[in-house]
Scaffold this active site. Structure first.
Site, short mmCIF file in Angstrom:
data_model
loop_
_atom_site.label_atom_id
_atom_site.label_comp_id
_atom_site.label_asym_id
_atom_site.label_seq_id
_atom_site.Cartn_x
_atom_site.Cartn_y
_atom_site.Cartn_z
N THR A 58 -14.87 -4.67 6.11
CA THR A 58 -14.82 -4.87 7.44
C THR A 58 -15.03 -3.69 8.54
O THR A 58 -15.42 -3.64 9.57
CB THR A 58 -13.26 -5.33 7.70
OG1 THR A 58 -12.38 -4.48 6.95
CG2 THR A 58 -13.12 -6.93 7.50
N ILE A 116 -21.00 -2.98 -13.76
CA ILE A 116 -21.89 -3.74 -14.69
C ILE A 116 -21.21 -5.00 -14.97
O ILE A 116 -19.75 -4.93 -15.07
CB ILE A 116 -22.42 -2.91 -15.91
CG1 ILE A 116 -21.35 -2.43 -16.70
CG2 ILE A 116 -23.37 -1.97 -15.35
CD1 ILE A 116 -21.89 -1.95 -18.50
N PRO A 117 -21.76 -6.07 -15.43
CA PRO A 117 -21.21 -7.31 -15.75
C PRO A 117 -19.85 -7.28 -16.83
O PRO A 117 -18.82 -7.61 -16.81
CB PRO A 117 -21.87 -8.25 -15.97
CG PRO A 117 -23.38 -7.82 -15.32
CD PRO A 117 -23.23 -6.35 -15.25
N ASN A 118 -20.41 -6.59 -17.79
CA ASN A 118 -19.47 -6.36 -18.95
C ASN A 118 -18.26 -5.55 -18.55
O ASN A 118 -17.13 -6.16 -19.02
CB ASN A 118 -20.37 -5.43 -20.15
CG ASN A 118 -19.36 -5.35 -21.38
OD1 ASN A 118 -19.08 -6.31 -21.98
ND2 ASN A 118 -19.17 -3.93 -21.87
N ASP A 165 -5.94 -6.28 -6.13
CA ASP A 165 -7.00 -6.14 -5.33
C ASP A 165 -8.09 -4.92 -6.04
O ASP A 165 -7.94 -3.72 -5.37
CB ASP A 165 -6.62 -5.69 -3.91
CG ASP A 165 -7.80 -5.77 -2.81
OD1 ASP A 165 -8.87 -6.39 -3.17
OD2 ASP A 165 -7.77 -5.49 -1.47
N LEU A 166 -8.61 -5.14 -6.90
CA LEU A 166 -9.46 -4.10 -7.81
C LEU A 166 -10.78 -4.10 -7.12
O LEU A 166 -11.41 -2.85 -7.38
CB LEU A 166 -9.78 -4.81 -9.28
CG LEU A 166 -8.35 -4.77 -10.25
CD1 LEU A 166 -8.90 -5.28 -11.29
CD2 LEU A 166 -7.77 -3.38 -10.10
N LYS A 167 -11.26 -4.85 -6.22
CA LYS A 167 -12.68 -4.60 -5.54
C LYS A 167 -13.75 -4.09 -6.48
O LYS A 167 -14.24 -3.20 -6.43
CB LYS A 167 -12.43 -3.65 -4.47
CG LYS A 167 -11.52 -4.15 -3.18
CD LYS A 167 -11.68 -3.05 -2.08
CE LYS A 167 -10.82 -3.76 -1.01
NZ LYS A 167 -9.67 -4.04 -0.88
N ASP A 206 0.99 -1.09 0.03
CA ASP A 206 -0.04 -0.04 0.07
C ASP A 206 0.75 1.31 -0.08
O ASP A 206 1.10 1.87 0.86
CB ASP A 206 -0.87 0.01 1.04
CG ASP A 206 -2.08 -1.05 1.16
OD1 ASP A 206 -2.34 -1.45 -0.04
OD2 ASP A 206 -2.39 -1.76 2.14
O1 C5P Z 1 -3.66 -3.28 8.18
P1 C5P Z 1 -2.65 -3.64 6.80
O2 C5P Z 1 -1.57 -2.46 6.40
O3 C5P Z 1 -2.04 -4.98 7.25
O4 C5P Z 1 -3.69 -4.11 5.74
C1 C5P Z 1 -3.36 -4.57 4.51
C2 C5P Z 1 -4.34 -4.94 3.77
O5 C5P Z 1 -5.29 -5.82 4.22
C3 C5P Z 1 -5.06 -3.42 3.27
O6 C5P Z 1 -4.36 -3.24 1.90
C4 C5P Z 1 -6.48 -3.62 3.07
O7 C5P Z 1 -6.95 -4.15 2.08
C5 C5P Z 1 -6.55 -5.07 3.84
N1 C5P Z 1 -7.43 -5.03 5.12
C6 C5P Z 1 -8.55 -5.21 5.30
N2 C5P Z 1 -9.53 -5.18 6.29
C7 C5P Z 1 -8.77 -4.86 7.66
C8 C5P Z 1 -7.35 -4.40 7.39
C9 C5P Z 1 -6.65 -4.53 6.40
O8 C5P Z 1 -9.43 -5.53 4.36
N3 C5P Z 1 -9.35 -5.02 8.72
#
Ligand code: C5P
Length: 245
Positions: free
Chosen positions: A127, A75-77, A69-71, A20
Site C-alpha cells: 500500500t 524461491i518456490p521450494n 503475515d509472513l509476506k 504488532d
Molecule cells: O495501521 P494498523 O496498526 O491498523 O495496521 C495493522 C496491520 O495492517 C499492520 O500489521 C500492517 O501489516 C497492515 N497495514 C497495511 N496497510 C496499511 C495499514 C496497515 O497492510 N495501509
C-alpha cells in the site's frame, strides 16, 4: 450481493487484531485484555521474530485463529517449506507476494493442501507504493503509459486467483474493484481500516470496518487503533458494533 458472501459470519470472525509488538508479554497482555471478545489475531514478522513460534502455538491452543503475515517472496521450494511450517503451527492464514509470480503462489497453495484450514492470501502492491515506485522497479516505462497501482493490483489479484490462492489482501480503496473481479468464495482481507466514529453517518464513511465489509471484504484487520488505545476493549467493541449495525 456480497452480503451473501459474508452471510452468517459473526463479526468476531471478521475482525482480525494485528499484534504488532516487539515482545511476547505486550502481545499477551492485549490478548488477555480482549479475552473472548476477540477470536482472530494477526502475527507479523516483528512479533514472530521477537517472540518465536511458541506464542503462535499458545494462541492456537487457546482457541484463537491466527493470520501469520509472513509476506513470503522466495524461491518456490522455500515458500512451500515456510507454508508447511505455518500449517504445522495451526494458523488459518498465511501471506505470499503475488509479485513473486505464479510459481511461488502455486507452491504455497500446494503446500497448504496438507492443512485444510490453512488459507493462502496474496499480497498485491504494497500500500505504500505509488505509481512512480512502479516505474522505478520497471513496471511501465514512465513515458505516459505507466501502469497505475490500481491496474497492477487487479492484474496481480487475477494471477493469484489463477494460481489457486484463497484470497487477497486489499486496502479499503481496492476492495470493491477486487470483489467485482474475484470469485464469490475468495477471501478479501482489508487492513488500513479506521475506527468508526460515534455518529451514525460516520459508520458508512469509506475506510470504516462496516464500509469495507459492505464493499466486499470478508475480514478487516485493525491494529494500533485497538492495541494502542487508552481502552482497547472499548475500541474493539466500537469495531464490533460497527459490523453489527
Ligand atoms: O495501521 P494498523 O496498526 O491498523 O495496521 C495493522 C496491520 O495492517 C499492520 O500489521 C500492517 O501489516 C497492515 N497495514 C497495511 N496497510 C496499511 C495499514 C496497515 O497492510 N495501509
Amino acid at each position: 450481493m456480497w452480503g451473501n458472501h459474508n452471510g452468517g459470519m459473526e463479526p468476531t470472525s471478521q475482525i482480525i487484531v494485528a499484534l504488532d509488538y516487539d515482545n511476547r508479554a505486550a502481545a499477551q497482555d492485549i490478548v488477555d485484555e480482549l479475552g473472548d471478545r476477540c477470536h482472530f489475531y494477526k502475527v507479523g514478522l516483528e512479533l514472530l521474530t521477537a517472540a518465536g513460534p511458541e506464542f503462535i502455538k499458545h494462541l492456537v491452543a487457546r482457541g484463537k485463529e491466527v493470520f501469520l503475515d509472513l509476506k513470503l517472496f522466495e524461491i518456490p521450494n522455500s515458500v512451500a517449506g515456510a507454508v508447511r511450517a505455518a500449517g504445522a503451527l495451526g494458523v488459518s492464514m498465511v501471506t505470499v507476494h503475488s509479485m513473486g509470480g505464479t510459481g511461488i503462489m502455486a507452491a504455497a497453495v500446494d503446500a497448504a493442501r496438507d492443512f485444510p484450514a490453512l488459507r493462502v492470501l496474496a499480497l498485491t502492491v504494497v500500500t505504500s507504493m505509488t505509481d512512480s515506485d512502479l516505474v522505478d522497479i520497471g513496471i511501465g516505462d514512465g513515458e505516459g503509459d505507466g501502469v497505475s497501482t490500481e491496474s497492477q493490483v487487479l492484474r496481480l489479484a487475477r494471477l493469484a486467483e489463477q494460481a489457486g490462492c484463497h484470497g487477497v489482501i486489499a486496502s479499503p480503496q481496492e476492495v470493491q474493484a477486487l470483489r467485482g473481479r474475484l470469485g464469490g468464495d475468495a477471501l478479501v482481507v482489508t487492513p488500513g481500516v479506521a475506527l468508526p466514529g460515534d455518529s451514525p453517518g460516520e459508520h458508512a464513511r469509506p475506510g470504516t470496518p462496516r464500509a469495507a465489509i459492505a464493499a466486499g471484504a470478508s475480514h478487516v484487520v485493525i491494529g494500533r487503533a485497538v492495541t494502542r488505545a487508552m481502552d482497547p476493549v472499548s475500541a474493539f467493541l466500537r469495531v464490533y458494533g460497527d459490523l453489527q449495525l
